[in-house]
Design an enzyme around this catalytic site. Structure first.
Site, PDB file in Angstrom:
ATOM      1  N   LYS A 202      41.070  26.004  42.787  1.00  0.00           N
ATOM      2  CA  LYS A 202      39.674  26.350  42.000  1.00  0.00           C
ATOM      3  C   LYS A 202      38.580  25.429  42.893  1.00  0.00           C
ATOM      4  O   LYS A 202      38.366  24.124  43.258  1.00  0.00           O
ATOM      5  CB  LYS A 202      39.856  25.548  40.928  1.00  0.00           C
ATOM      6  CG  LYS A 202      38.262  25.485  39.573  1.00  0.00           C
ATOM      7  CD  LYS A 202      38.190  25.378  38.271  1.00  0.00           C
ATOM      8  CE  LYS A 202      36.969  25.640  37.958  1.00  0.00           C
ATOM      9  NZ  LYS A 202      37.183  25.441  36.881  1.00  0.00           N
ATOM     10  N   LYS A 256      40.359  30.815  41.942  1.00  0.00           N
ATOM     11  CA  LYS A 256      39.357  30.912  41.970  1.00  0.00           C
ATOM     12  C   LYS A 256      38.285  30.482  42.949  1.00  0.00           C
ATOM     13  O   LYS A 256      37.773  29.464  43.221  1.00  0.00           O
ATOM     14  CB  LYS A 256      39.138  30.199  39.952  1.00  0.00           C
ATOM     15  CG  LYS A 256      37.883  30.135  39.725  1.00  0.00           C
ATOM     16  CD  LYS A 256      38.276  29.944  38.318  1.00  0.00           C
ATOM     17  CE  LYS A 256      36.524  29.759  37.357  1.00  0.00           C
ATOM     18  NZ  LYS A 256      36.540  28.458  36.461  1.00  0.00           N
ATOM     19  N   SER A 282      31.797  34.645  37.062  1.00  0.00           N
ATOM     20  CA  SER A 282      30.156  34.811  35.821  1.00  0.00           C
ATOM     21  C   SER A 282      29.124  35.111  37.747  1.00  0.00           C
ATOM     22  O   SER A 282      28.589  36.262  37.332  1.00  0.00           O
ATOM     23  CB  SER A 282      29.955  33.794  35.515  1.00  0.00           C
ATOM     24  OG  SER A 282      30.317  32.224  36.155  1.00  0.00           O
TER      25      SER A 282
END
Ligand code: PBG
Length: 333
Positions: A202, A256, A282
């Site tokens: 991440k 991610k 998002s």
């Protein structure tokens, strides 16, 4: 292995692109509803659906509406719904105790979904940021994000989620040692079948901006997350993180954000061959929707193309806010 094609005109690669039927026949990758994990935002109240302005088409739902959404997702064939709570600011504290409250929003939503729609898997988020007055994923003391103390809290949080009925736990916090700690706590508390989908690689990314609005963490966050999330310049490090998390007991791993990190997806899948997911975050969603709303791109086509690219990069599935729209499109609705 790819074969070098013979010289033109023996080779006319356009022959296999001449019609939709032939293109279908030679297509290398497919996107299906089985590949989708749908992240949804939960808030308190009853009968509420509140738009998230920076994510056109996405809403925060009260628990009853989340159950409706889960039913809709199950009917479309989406295998997993992933919960993110918007926590009332009055419940945010420095000790983040709401994170392991058995009756917090996320746990209430999990119980309600498992009671009403038992055949959709529920994934939950392990990290302290929705509950932290500082907006960070871990405890903050004197400007430092504490690792080991945070891991102990994440264990309590994950156990409360498993008790509520979560099928898949997704630690998104990037603390060291948390997968091992979570796995052994789940084992010793009778939750042997609860899966861990580790946010293994991440990155500290600007593409999370709209999510932080959606969960109400933007205003709270002091500083940035660069001392725990990864440097976007690195990909060998991603392989070390994935290796470690598999070793510690992760069942599945995630990269991610998604689209800017397709090279990392490919390297992870090739190096480990474990179930590998990407989170189309998002900001990626907002870019596509924003451009589509302005008439600058065809939103539907961009959505489908963006998701196919994850399959081409080797991913087994994608967390995407587009999940229901994609499922409807794949079903010809
Ligand atoms: C935090 C968390 C974040 C996301 C999922 N879990 C944001 C962050 O790390 O600040 C981002 C998801 C998205 O942008 O869609 N634990």
């Amino acid at each position: 292995m790819t074969q070098t094609p013979p010289a033109f005109p023996a080779s006319r690669p356009r022959r296999i692109r001449q019609s939709a039927a032939i293109r279908g026949l030679v297509r290398e990758n497919t996107l299906t509803v089985d590949d989708l994990i749908w992240p949804v935002f939960v808030r308190d109240g009853d009968g509420v659906e509140e738009p998230v302005h920076s994510m056109p088409g996405v809403v925060r739902r009260s628990v009853d509406k989340v159950v409706e959404a889960a039913r809709e997702a199950r009917d479309l064939g989406i295998p997993v719904i992933c919960l993110f709570p918007y926590t009332d600011p009055s419940l945010k504290t420095e000790d983040c105790a709401e994170a392991w409250n058995p009756d917090n929003l996320s746990n209430r939503a999990t119980r309600a979904i498992k009671a009403a729609v038992p055949d959709i898997a529920v994934m939950t988020d392990v990290a302290l940021d929705p509950y932290n007055i500082n907006g960070h994923d871990g405890f903050v003391v004197g400007g430092e994000i504490l690792n080991d103390e945070t891991v102990a809290a994440l264990v309590k949080q994950a156990l409360s989620q498993a008790e509520a009925g979560a099928d898949i736990i997704g630690p998104s916090d990037m603390m060291d040692g948390r997968i091992g700690a979570l796995r052994s706590a789940l084992e010793s508390h009778g939750h042997q079948n609860v899966m861990l989908l580790s946010y293994a690689a991440k990155y500290a990314s600007a593409f999370y901006g709209p999510f932080r609005d959606a969960v109400g963490a933007s205003g709270a966050l002091k500083g940035d997350k660069t001392t725990y999330q990864m440097d976007p310049a690195n990909s060998d490090e991603a392989l070390r993180m994935v290796a470690r998390d598999i070793q510690e007991g992760a069942d599945m791993v995630m990269v991610k954000p998604g689209m800017p990190y397709l090279d990392v997806c490919r390297r992870v899948k090739e190096a480990f061959g474990v179930p590998t997911y990407a989170y189309q975050v998002s900001g990626e969603y907002a870019m596509i929707q924003g451009a589509a709303q302005n008439g600058w791109i065809d939103g539907d086509k961009a959505m489908m193309e963006s998701l196919m690219c994850f399959k081409r990069a080797g991913c087994d599935g994608i967390l995407t806010y587009f999940a229901p729209a994609v499922a409807r499109k794949l079903a010809g609705q």
